[in-house]
Design an enzyme around this catalytic site. Structure first.
Site, PDB file in Angstrom:
ATOM      1  N   SER A 154       0.832  -1.197   0.000  1.00 58.06           N
ATOM      2  CA  SER A 154       0.000   0.000   0.000  1.00 58.06           C
ATOM      3  C   SER A 154       0.877   1.262   0.000  1.00 58.06           C
ATOM      4  O   SER A 154       1.687   1.441  -0.909  1.00 58.06           O
ATOM      5  CB  SER A 154      -0.957  -0.037   1.184  1.00 58.06           C
ATOM      6  OG  SER A 154      -2.004   0.881   1.011  1.00 58.06           O
ATOM      7  N   ASP A 157      -9.272  -5.474  -5.018  1.00 53.27           N
ATOM      8  CA  ASP A 157      -8.688  -4.280  -4.412  1.00 53.27           C
ATOM      9  C   ASP A 157      -9.076  -3.059  -5.236  1.00 53.27           C
ATOM     10  O   ASP A 157      -8.923  -3.049  -6.460  1.00 53.27           O
ATOM     11  CB  ASP A 157      -7.158  -4.435  -4.377  1.00 53.27           C
ATOM     12  CG  ASP A 157      -6.452  -3.290  -3.681  1.00 53.27           C
ATOM     13  OD1 ASP A 157      -7.134  -2.382  -3.156  1.00 53.27           O
ATOM     14  OD2 ASP A 157      -5.213  -3.311  -3.659  1.00 53.27           O
ATOM     15  N   HIS A 175      -7.667  -5.694  -0.732  1.00 55.93           N
ATOM     16  CA  HIS A 175      -6.455  -4.962  -0.373  1.00 55.93           C
ATOM     17  C   HIS A 175      -5.768  -5.583   0.844  1.00 55.93           C
ATOM     18  O   HIS A 175      -6.402  -5.850   1.864  1.00 55.93           O
ATOM     19  CB  HIS A 175      -6.823  -3.504  -0.091  1.00 55.93           C
ATOM     20  CG  HIS A 175      -5.668  -2.591   0.030  1.00 55.93           C
ATOM     21  ND1 HIS A 175      -4.769  -2.377  -0.998  1.00 55.93           N
ATOM     22  CD2 HIS A 175      -5.235  -1.809   1.061  1.00 55.93           C
ATOM     23  CE1 HIS A 175      -3.857  -1.510  -0.606  1.00 55.93           C
ATOM     24  NE2 HIS A 175      -4.109  -1.157   0.639  1.00 55.93           N
TER      25      HIS A 175
END
Length: 323
Positions: free
Chosen positions: A163, A265, A297
């Site tokens: 991320s 995601d 995610h």
């Protein structure tokens, strides 16, 4: 501590609330796992302070049993959390790095950079770069940390992150390509479900449009989350947020990149766009992409023992250990 009178000024659902009186309430990644030598997990850990003036620190990971005649690949890891959550010391990242170090047989340095909003971006980049410079200062037996001096192979140095940490890994690799790392060459970077800008200014996107108290984007194509953690950003064309806007992209300072995306995601398309943009940039290295079907995610952090998380782990391990 709870805020009972102030209103919510910013809400990063469901993990972060910031109140008008300045109180920051984090709802994820605030626990601390203590470091342990010769842990039953098979991995030893210790904490180091890198820059006392800013508080930048890191958790080091080493397999309990290390052949003194063998040097291990070195991974520098940057955690996710939207630049505003988690640390190397919370159970999410401590457990993940422990598993990765054991599976890959590597030395790892997990960086604790300062978090927004108390320390807005670019603090995270500055801290991460300082940590990377500290790591490579141990090349050729120098530096003060014996785990790095005695066991790390500085011919096999990797960066990785998920991320926001994937974003940091990329940006540091670009900086390394432009400025150098004291003679150390990064071998590769792995960006997992990376957080980058949208494909175009007209792309409404699937997340973040209402992340700031229901307000619409104040700049086309830019997440409110990015605007909040980096209030000085130029917007969509900020090269830290949108690699396609970075004229230095072709100078990425490593020879291979692994991009990992997940089918469900909301950042999936941005990961694919990064992969495509890097492949067309003129950069001379090799870029690979892996997509995990049916997952969202950073699923691997919360379901580490599921079959797809195990497959993802094996792909990352292979990327690091493949000669």
């Amino acid at each position: 501590m709870d805020s009972t009178t102030a209103e919510v000024a910013y809400y990063f659902a469901p993990f972060l609330r910031v109140y008008t009186d300045g109180l920051v309430e984090r709802l994820l990644g605030t626990d601390v796992v203590p470091p342990a030598m010769n842990s039953e997990t098979g991995v030893s850990t210790k904490d180091v302070v890198i820059a006392p003036e800013t508080g930048v620190s890191a958790r080091l990971f080493k397999p309990n049993s290390v052949n003194p005649e063998k040097r291990l690949p070195l991974l520098v890891y940057f955690h996710g959390g939207g630049f505003s959550l988690c640390s190397p010391y919370c159970s999410i990242y401590h457990n993940y790095l422990t598993s990765l170090v054991l599976e890959a047989d590597i030395i790892a340095v997990s960086v604790a950079y300062r978090l927004a909003p108390e320390n807005p971006v670019p603090a995270a980049y500055e801290d991460s770069w300082a940590a990377l410079q500290w790591v490579v200062s141990h090349c050729n037996g120098q530096g003060s940390e014996p785990w790095l001096k005695d066991h790390a192979d500085f011919q096999r140095v990797f960066l990785a992150g998920d991320s926001a940490g994937g974003n940091i890994s990329h940006n540091l690799a670009v900086q390394a390509g432009v400025e150098g790392l004291g003679g150390v060459k990064l071998q590769g970077i792995c960006v997992v479900h990376p957080y980058f800008g949208r494909k175009s200014e007209d792309d409404v996107g699937k997340v973040d449009d209402n992340a700031s108290g229901g307000r619409p984007d104040v700049r086309p194509g830019v997440d409110n989350r990015w605007l909040y953690v980096c209030p000085t950003t130029s917007g969509f064309n900020d090269p830290r947020y949108n690699p396609a806007a970075d004229e230095r992209l072709w100078r990425l300072g490593c020879s291979k990149v692994l991009v990992c995306v997940a089918e469900k995601d909301a950042l999936r398309e941005r990961g694919w766009f990064y992969y495509e943009t890097l492949g067309k940039s003129g950069w001379s290295g090799e870029v690979e992409i892996m997509e995990t079907e049916g997952e969202g995610h950073v699923f691997h952090l919360f379901k580490p023992s599921c079959e797809r998380a195990v497959t993802l782990m094996k792909r990352i391990v292979s990327f690091i250990n493949h000669e």
